[in-house]
Design an enzyme around this catalytic site. Sequence first.
Site, mmCIF file in Angstrom:
data_model
loop_
_atom_site.group_PDB
_atom_site.id
_atom_site.type_symbol
_atom_site.label_atom_id
_atom_site.label_comp_id
_atom_site.label_asym_id
_atom_site.label_seq_id
_atom_site.Cartn_x
_atom_site.Cartn_y
_atom_site.Cartn_z
ATOM 1 C CG ASP A 394 -46.436 -28.947 11.432
ATOM 2 O OD1 ASP A 394 -46.706 -29.528 12.489
ATOM 3 O OD2 ASP A 394 -47.302 -28.396 10.731
HETATM 4 C C1 LAN Z 1 -54.179 -29.179 15.276
HETATM 5 C C2 LAN Z 1 -53.494 -27.968 15.723
HETATM 6 C C3 LAN Z 1 -52.119 -27.770 15.187
HETATM 7 C C4 LAN Z 1 -51.919 -28.402 13.832
HETATM 8 C C5 LAN Z 1 -50.669 -27.893 13.084
HETATM 9 C C6 LAN Z 1 -49.392 -28.011 13.881
HETATM 10 C C7 LAN Z 1 -50.847 -26.420 12.745
HETATM 11 C C8 LAN Z 1 -50.558 -28.667 11.788
HETATM 12 O O1 LAN Z 1 -49.549 -28.142 10.986
HETATM 13 C C9 LAN Z 1 -50.495 -30.144 12.021
HETATM 14 C C10 LAN Z 1 -51.769 -30.634 12.705
HETATM 15 C C11 LAN Z 1 -52.090 -29.918 14.029
HETATM 16 C C12 LAN Z 1 -51.204 -30.500 15.106
HETATM 17 C C13 LAN Z 1 -53.533 -30.120 14.474
HETATM 18 C C14 LAN Z 1 -54.242 -31.369 14.133
HETATM 19 C C15 LAN Z 1 -55.769 -31.411 14.416
HETATM 20 C C16 LAN Z 1 -56.129 -30.706 15.696
HETATM 21 C C17 LAN Z 1 -55.390 -31.397 16.807
HETATM 22 C C18 LAN Z 1 -55.655 -29.245 15.565
HETATM 23 C C19 LAN Z 1 -56.304 -28.499 14.426
HETATM 24 C C20 LAN Z 1 -56.197 -28.648 16.842
HETATM 25 C C21 LAN Z 1 -57.573 -29.336 17.042
HETATM 26 C C22 LAN Z 1 -57.613 -30.557 16.099
HETATM 27 C C23 LAN Z 1 -58.311 -31.762 16.780
HETATM 28 C C24 LAN Z 1 -58.419 -32.909 15.813
HETATM 29 C C25 LAN Z 1 -59.685 -31.311 17.303
HETATM 30 C C26 LAN Z 1 -60.554 -32.386 17.865
HETATM 31 C C27 LAN Z 1 -61.447 -32.919 16.805
HETATM 32 C C28 LAN Z 1 -61.371 -34.141 16.272
HETATM 33 C C29 LAN Z 1 -61.916 -34.386 14.925
HETATM 34 C C30 LAN Z 1 -60.759 -35.301 16.973
#
Ligand code: LAN
Length: 660
Positions: A394
Amino acid sequence: MEPTSHGQTPAAAGVERALDRALSHLISHQADSGAWPGDYGGPMFLLPLYMGTCYATGVPIAADVRADMVRYLRHVQNADGGWGLHVESHSYLFTSTIIYSALRLFDVPAEDPMLVKALAWIRAQGGPLAAASWGKFFLTLLNLHDYAGLNPVPPELWILPEALPIHPSRLWCHTRMVYLPMSYLYGHRVQMPVNARVLQIRAELYMEPYDRIDWASARERVAATDNYTPVAQMMRLANRALLAYEKRPVRLLRAQALERVLELVDAEDRNTQYICLGPVSKLYHLWVWQHARPNGSQLAHHVKQLPEYLWRAKDGTKMQGYHSSQLWDTAFAAQAILESGRASANAQVLERAHAFIAANQVSEDLPRRAHAYRDATKGGFCFSSKDNGWTVSDCTAEGLRTALALAPHVKTPIASERLLDAVDLLLRSQNPDDGFASYEPYRGPAWLEKLNPSNCFGDIMIDYSYVECTAACMVALNQFKAEYPGLRDTQIDEATRRGLKFLRSRQREDGSFEGSWGVCFTYGTWFGIEGLRAGGLSAGHSAIQRACAFLQGKQLDDGGWGETAESNLKRRYVHAECSQAVMTSWAMLALIAGGQGESRAVAHGAQFLLSSQQRDGSWPEEHIAGMFNKTCAIHYDNYLKVFPLWALGKWAARNEKERV
Ligand code: LAN
């Protein structure tokens, strides 16, 4: 600022004034790079990992920054003495135990009232032995817990035949990139050396003498506070088998596996300019290199990139959930400005935003990518910046969509071949279930979720298809088709048909869509409606009408909408105690997309936004609106600057078609 035209009602003039103010507030936060940097904090397990890692690896932190980190943790302590998984959650042993330890390592005295209260809470809940597994693991690294109390994380999994469904390369990228360095640290039983402070903390945290703790009995223990995903029977059996192996691991296999894991850690570092996919893996890589090459260049490269993850905010210095959210925020900011009716007056702002977006499109696939289990990324966009290297479906969609929308406003639009790279990347990434995943299309079976060892997160084992990602991809692909007819029409039509099928299968009985990356039904339903429209459904279609009716039914008396992160956790709508500007904006955008722009509901929503705007064009701080893995909320600083502007702009534009 544009003058308000003659003949406007006072109300309309008020809207124009609100838009002017919101816009200048947003613009005042644009950086020279063209992006909108912002605070991406919220999860509470990150800063203590950062502090503990720096302590253990000897990375210095300036005294004022240290003090500001402590200030932050003091600020976000819960009334019961613990700390939540995120700033708004109930207290967890996972976060409370590692925060307590980090603060003690940073010389906060045990007598500090913050720590006295924290310790009382921790002990009352059963202490570190009942913390979620990620907490136990980090405590073990700090030598505040024993490896005997952990379930195994054997590196040998990485040298299993790749065709096996349990090969780690099949996991969701975030999970595999966290467990990758963990398996190295586990395989070598890495621990910080014991010192006097460690001995003190041990004596404080545990109720029994440290050397008499029954570690084995702790492996499966998890306090109710931390236990969102109870260990499944399948995982229990797997743990038993792995423990048996761990008694006498095959030396050659272990050595070979550790070598392969180190190679993968190295590849990830190079592929991300030492930023790493996410914050947890970033920190664990420091531990790995500290052990593997204490004087090597890798450690130095890592240390250089560490501050990328810090953010100094009003409430203190925190570690962010990613190295930034800049591409994502910049795409939304540009779209909001374009729809504010003030594009021509802000040509420079848009030019700069476009330059940032253009400069951050990934131009090549990674070298030897298959060797590191990486998919193609050419043409895609990352959530933060190109350097991170991990393209997201996305983010690619929003980057593409924004580039298309900005094209008429900039001197050198992105060339069509490069846009086509983004389109082709999206077209290749649709899942067999017709939806779009976050980072990578289908790799592993759904039953892998039964091996979720985290306790505290939900749905982390594979990359699922998401409503938000699917809708964003459908919207962007169709915008491309409209601008460049004849290039990929058939493929886009087919992807859209399938995407629509997926979205329709995800609509709930009550008309809503459950969101995964924002709070929750408001966010999901906004994307759901945008996706259904991109899928060709008319505003009059019953699926859209039902989705709109759902949102209308949740509107509060003051015209706003408000939901909390509890919704994601409980998987049912939980009202916030008052209206929230960001969610009100999402609901308005959803209703406008659903053909209800003229409705009283949307006008009433606009009224709420107008009445709650502050003099400087901003809106007051409110509930956290971002989310991941069902349980953890995350703060998007720019949402409050972007979405109210976007919703008001779009709403106002309906009455003033001539606005440019
Ligand atoms: C994110 C941040 C952005 C987010 C969007 C683009 C908004 C979404 O539409 C797709 C998934 C994504 C890329 C996403 C996935 C999970 C993340 C990377 C996070 C929420 C930011 C932090 C999180 C990550 C998993 C944190 C570390 C913790 C773990 C459980 C590994």
